[in-house]
Design an enzyme around this catalytic site. Structure first.
Site, short mmCIF file in Angstrom:
data_model
loop_
_atom_site.label_atom_id
_atom_site.label_comp_id
_atom_site.label_asym_id
_atom_site.label_seq_id
_atom_site.Cartn_x
_atom_site.Cartn_y
_atom_site.Cartn_z
N LYS A 42 -51.06 -79.66 -1.61
CA LYS A 42 -52.59 -79.50 -2.41
C LYS A 42 -52.36 -78.83 -3.66
O LYS A 42 -53.05 -79.41 -4.59
CB LYS A 42 -53.64 -78.70 -1.90
CG LYS A 42 -54.53 -79.19 -0.26
CD LYS A 42 -55.90 -78.49 0.44
CE LYS A 42 -55.55 -78.36 1.91
NZ LYS A 42 -56.37 -77.99 2.48
N GLY A 43 -51.20 -77.96 -3.46
CA GLY A 43 -51.54 -77.31 -4.80
C GLY A 43 -50.91 -78.10 -6.54
O GLY A 43 -51.40 -77.21 -7.27
N ASP A 99 -46.54 -77.75 -7.77
CA ASP A 99 -46.52 -76.95 -8.56
C ASP A 99 -45.58 -75.40 -8.81
O ASP A 99 -45.03 -75.05 -9.57
CB ASP A 99 -47.58 -76.45 -7.97
CG ASP A 99 -47.82 -75.75 -5.99
OD1 ASP A 99 -46.30 -76.07 -5.19
OD2 ASP A 99 -48.35 -75.36 -5.15
N LYS A 130 -38.89 -70.47 -8.92
CA LYS A 130 -38.49 -69.03 -8.74
C LYS A 130 -37.24 -69.03 -8.41
O LYS A 130 -36.72 -68.86 -7.46
CB LYS A 130 -39.65 -68.49 -7.51
CG LYS A 130 -41.34 -67.73 -7.96
CD LYS A 130 -41.98 -67.73 -6.79
CE LYS A 130 -43.09 -67.43 -6.41
NZ LYS A 130 -43.41 -67.04 -5.60
N PHE A 151 -45.37 -63.30 -5.59
CA PHE A 151 -46.42 -64.23 -5.43
C PHE A 151 -47.74 -64.64 -6.61
O PHE A 151 -48.74 -64.06 -7.13
CB PHE A 151 -46.89 -63.83 -4.18
CG PHE A 151 -47.76 -64.53 -3.14
CD1 PHE A 151 -46.53 -65.83 -2.98
CD2 PHE A 151 -49.06 -65.52 -3.16
CE1 PHE A 151 -47.26 -67.01 -1.64
CE2 PHE A 151 -49.29 -67.31 -2.79
CZ PHE A 151 -48.58 -67.26 -1.34
N VAL A 152 -47.78 -65.58 -7.08
CA VAL A 152 -49.04 -66.23 -8.23
C VAL A 152 -50.21 -67.43 -7.17
O VAL A 152 -49.31 -68.42 -6.08
CB VAL A 152 -48.21 -67.08 -8.73
CG1 VAL A 152 -47.32 -66.18 -9.50
CG2 VAL A 152 -47.18 -67.95 -8.96
N ASP A 158 -52.96 -71.37 -3.80
CA ASP A 158 -53.47 -70.77 -3.27
C ASP A 158 -52.78 -69.92 -2.43
O ASP A 158 -51.45 -69.57 -2.32
CB ASP A 158 -53.70 -72.21 -1.77
CG ASP A 158 -52.89 -72.50 -0.52
OD1 ASP A 158 -52.05 -72.55 -1.33
OD2 ASP A 158 -52.79 -71.48 0.02
N ARG A 164 -57.36 -71.42 -5.59
CA ARG A 164 -56.32 -72.64 -6.25
C ARG A 164 -57.47 -72.60 -7.64
O ARG A 164 -57.27 -73.15 -8.26
CB ARG A 164 -56.58 -73.64 -5.26
CG ARG A 164 -56.11 -73.89 -4.23
CD ARG A 164 -56.05 -75.00 -2.92
NE ARG A 164 -55.46 -75.01 -1.84
CZ ARG A 164 -53.76 -75.06 -1.83
NH1 ARG A 164 -53.17 -75.48 -2.54
NH2 ARG A 164 -53.43 -74.80 -0.51
#
Ligand code: IMP
Ligand code: MG
Length: 178
Positions: A42-43, A99, A130, A151-152, A158, A164
Site C-alpha cells: 500500500k506504501g 515508496d 536506504k 525508520f520513516v 507506515d 500513512r
C-alpha cells in the site's frame, strides 16, 4: 508535527518538488510512448497519486501486493504475490512505482519475475532508498532521494499500518517501535 515524529525529513513542498523532477524525467524519457504504472500496495499510493497527475504521456495504472520471503531463507526469484496485475504486460512499457527500497529483496525478486512476462521495457521508480541497508543490488531508474538508515513514515509509508496519512515524510521516534 505529530508527537511520535522526531523530525520532518521532507515537507509537502519539498516532496512536491521531488515528485515533479521525477515526472519531468519520465515525461521526457517516455515521449511518444505509453506506460503502465504499477503501484506496489500500500506504501506507494500517495506517491503514485501525485506522480501520475504530473505524467503527461498516455498511461494506465495497475497494482500489485508483493512481499519477499526474506534474503536469508530463499534465493532470488521468490516473491510472494498476494495480488497480481489485472492485465498482461507483454510488449508494454512497465514502470514500477515503489515508496522505498530498503534491503532490495522485494524489488530484485519482482523485477526478475516481471521480466519473464516479456514487457517491451521494465523500469523502477522509487521515492526513497536506504543504500546502507541493501542486501540485493537493485538499479533504480528514477529515484527521488537517498535517506539514512532511519525508520520513516508518512506520505504513504507506515508503521503498523499507521501514519500513512501524514502529508510529510518524518522520522518515527524509536521509542514508538522499540
Ligand atoms: P525491501 O527493500 O525488500 O527490504 O522492502 C522494502 C519495503 O519495506 C518497503 O516497500 C516498505 O514497505 C518497507 N520499509 C522499509 N523501510 C521502511 C521505512 O523506513 N518506513 C516504512 N516502511 C519501510
Ligand atoms: Mg512497500
Amino acid at each position: 508535527m505529530l508527537n511520535d515524529i522526531s523530525k520532518i525529513l521532507f515537507d509537502e513542498k519539498q516532496l512536491n518538488t521531488m515528485v515533479q523532477k521525477l515526472a519531468d524525467r519520465i515525461n521526457s524519457d517516455y515521449a511518444g510512448k505509453q506506460i503502465i504504472l504499477v503501484g506496489l500496495l500500500k506504501g506507494s499510493v500517495v506517491f503514485l497519486s501525485d506522480l501520475m497527475r504530473k505524467i503527461k504521456v498516455p498511461c494506465t495504472v495497475d497494482f500489485m501486493v508483493v512481499s519477499s520471503y526474506g534474503a536469508s531463507t530463499v534465493s532470488s526469484g521468490n516473491v510472494k504475490i498476494s495480488r497480481d496485475l489485472s492485465s498482461s504486460i507483454e510488449g508494454k512499457n512497465v514502470l514500477i512505482v515503489e515508496d522505498i527500497i530498503d534491503s532490495g529483496n522485494t524489488l530484485s525478486c519482482l523485477l526478475e519475475l516481471l521480466k519473464c512476462r516479456n514487457p517491451e521495457s521494465l523500469k523502477l521508480c522509487s521515492l526513497l532508498s536506504k543504500p546502507s541497508r541493501r542486501e540485493k543490488e537493485v538499479y533504480i531508474d528514477y529515484l527521488g532521494t537517498e535517506i539514512p538508515d532511519e525508520f520513516v513514515v508518512g506520505y504513504g509509508l507506515d508503521y503498523n499500518e499507521l501514519y500513512r496519512n501524514l502529508p510529510y515524510l518524518g522520522v518515527l521516534k524509536p521509542e514508538v517501535y522499540s
